[in-house]
Design an enzyme around this catalytic site. Structure first.
Site, PDB file in Angstrom:
ATOM      1  N   HIS A 113      -3.088  -5.527   2.347  1.00  0.00           N
ATOM      2  CA  HIS A 113      -2.954  -4.895   0.933  1.00  0.00           C
ATOM      3  C   HIS A 113      -3.922  -5.571  -0.128  1.00  0.00           C
ATOM      4  O   HIS A 113      -4.829  -4.833  -0.602  1.00  0.00           O
ATOM      5  CB  HIS A 113      -1.623  -5.020   0.307  1.00  0.00           C
ATOM      6  CG  HIS A 113      -1.371  -4.263  -1.023  1.00  0.00           C
ATOM      7  ND1 HIS A 113      -1.015  -2.789  -0.960  1.00  0.00           N
ATOM      8  CD2 HIS A 113      -1.530  -4.653  -2.202  1.00  0.00           C
ATOM      9  CE1 HIS A 113      -1.066  -2.700  -2.530  1.00  0.00           C
ATOM     10  NE2 HIS A 113      -1.333  -3.803  -3.283  1.00  0.00           N
ATOM     11  N   GLU A 114      -4.123  -6.671  -0.065  1.00  0.00           N
ATOM     12  CA  GLU A 114      -4.806  -7.572  -1.187  1.00  0.00           C
ATOM     13  C   GLU A 114      -6.417  -7.451  -0.483  1.00  0.00           C
ATOM     14  O   GLU A 114      -7.464  -7.101  -1.518  1.00  0.00           O
ATOM     15  CB  GLU A 114      -4.668  -9.015  -1.286  1.00  0.00           C
ATOM     16  CG  GLU A 114      -3.288  -9.019  -1.739  1.00  0.00           C
ATOM     17  CD  GLU A 114      -2.940  -8.469  -3.200  1.00  0.00           C
ATOM     18  OE1 GLU A 114      -3.874  -8.233  -3.709  1.00  0.00           O
ATOM     19  OE2 GLU A 114      -1.767  -8.263  -3.496  1.00  0.00           O
ATOM     20  N   HIS A 117      -7.809  -4.126  -1.721  1.00  0.00           N
ATOM     21  CA  HIS A 117      -8.131  -3.913  -3.021  1.00  0.00           C
ATOM     22  C   HIS A 117      -9.463  -4.279  -3.110  1.00  0.00           C
ATOM     23  O   HIS A 117     -10.501  -3.829  -3.936  1.00  0.00           O
ATOM     24  CB  HIS A 117      -7.329  -4.677  -4.077  1.00  0.00           C
ATOM     25  CG  HIS A 117      -5.944  -4.233  -4.326  1.00  0.00           C
ATOM     26  ND1 HIS A 117      -6.149  -2.877  -5.072  1.00  0.00           N
ATOM     27  CD2 HIS A 117      -4.696  -4.846  -4.580  1.00  0.00           C
ATOM     28  CE1 HIS A 117      -4.602  -2.499  -5.432  1.00  0.00           C
ATOM     29  NE2 HIS A 117      -3.728  -3.842  -5.099  1.00  0.00           N
ATOM     30  N   GLU A 176      -2.906   1.301  -5.928  1.00  0.00           N
ATOM     31  CA  GLU A 176      -1.733   1.030  -4.994  1.00  0.00           C
ATOM     32  C   GLU A 176      -1.501   1.572  -3.672  1.00  0.00           C
ATOM     33  O   GLU A 176      -1.507   1.005  -2.575  1.00  0.00           O
ATOM     34  CB  GLU A 176      -0.519   0.552  -5.864  1.00  0.00           C
ATOM     35  CG  GLU A 176      -0.421  -0.420  -6.975  1.00  0.00           C
ATOM     36  CD  GLU A 176      -0.519  -1.794  -6.492  1.00  0.00           C
ATOM     37  OE1 GLU A 176      -0.029  -2.000  -5.487  1.00  0.00           O
ATOM     38  OE2 GLU A 176      -1.459  -2.656  -7.023  1.00  0.00           O
TER      39      GLU A 176
END
Length: 241
Positions: A113-114, A117, A176
């Site tokens: 997930h990071e 980003h 997100e």
């Protein structure tokens, strides 16, 4: 990967330089974990996902983007259930997440997930939005003509070192959801099991999760996040064979 268009007013190199200042300021006060086993786990999972991500970028004609990444994966002695990513691939996981990431696959949900980003240039997009909001479209051209100082100023706002949010202010719900999806793809490419994301977010929800109702927060509610991940899992598995 998502097909969404973005307004990016700042070069990748400027975003990385500006955010690196904030990252280095954070490291001056942060306490790195002394748990060598868990720190090695964060680095191991992070590097596998980074390798898979760079392979994806190369395969899709985005080799130039790789030059902006200098991956770091750090575990910090902090009880917050949190993690964050700075542009350029500076990723920090807090020890407060460890009880919820017992396996490499569960940790890969967070790290993927990071990483997403960073790859999706969400920080650049946020900084660009902040520039417009702060200076207005009428004088934006003047600001951008000498934008280094303006970018640095906006970076300090976007990446505040406040106790309320930890290190970074929240991304939008759109960002997100996008990072959830892309993170699932990257972790799957790295050999991890994306279906564990459902159980991970269920544990996050039971632990307190995002807490506030979705309309009060920039983050998706846990229930909506889990539903969206469940919906997209077949797509992710079909994409990564």
């Amino acid at each position: 990967m998502t097909g969404r268009q973005q307004v990016l007013l700042v070069s990748d190199s400027e975003v990385v330089a500006a955010s690196l200042t904030q990252y280095n300021d954070y490291l001056k006060t942060a306490k790195l974990s002394t748990n060598k086993t868990q720190a090695a786990k964060v680095e191991r999972v992070g590097k596998k996902i980074a390798v898979a991500t760079e392979a994806y970028l190369k395969a899709n004609g985005l080799t130039s983007d790789i030059a902006n990444f200098s991956w770091e994966f750090k575990l910090v002695n902090d009880p917050q259930v949190n993690a964050f990513c700075m542009p350029g691939g500076k990723i920090v996981v807090y020890e407060g997440l460890l009880p919820l990431t017992l396996t490499d696959d569960e940790l890969a949900v967070v790290v993927g997930h990071e990483v997403a980003h960073a790859v999706a240039k969400h920080a650049n997009e946020r900084m660009s939005q902040q520039l417009v909001a702060q200076y207005g479209s009428s004088i934006l051209g003047q600001v951008l003509s000498g934008k280094s100082s303006a970018v640095q100023s906006v970076a300090s706002t976007v990446y505040g070192l406040g106790a309320e949010y930890g290190v970074t202010l929240p991304y939008s719900r759109k960002h997100e959801y996008e990072a959830d999806y892309m993170g699932l793809v990257f972790m799957t490419m790295a050999g991890y099991k994306p279906e564990v994301a459902v159980n991970f977010w269920q544990k996050m929800s039971a632990n307190g999760g995002s807490g506030a109702p979705e309309f009060m927060s920039t983050h998706p509610s846990d229930a909506n996040r889990i539903a969206e991940i469940t919906r997209r899992l077949p797509e992710v598995k079909a994409m990564v064979k």
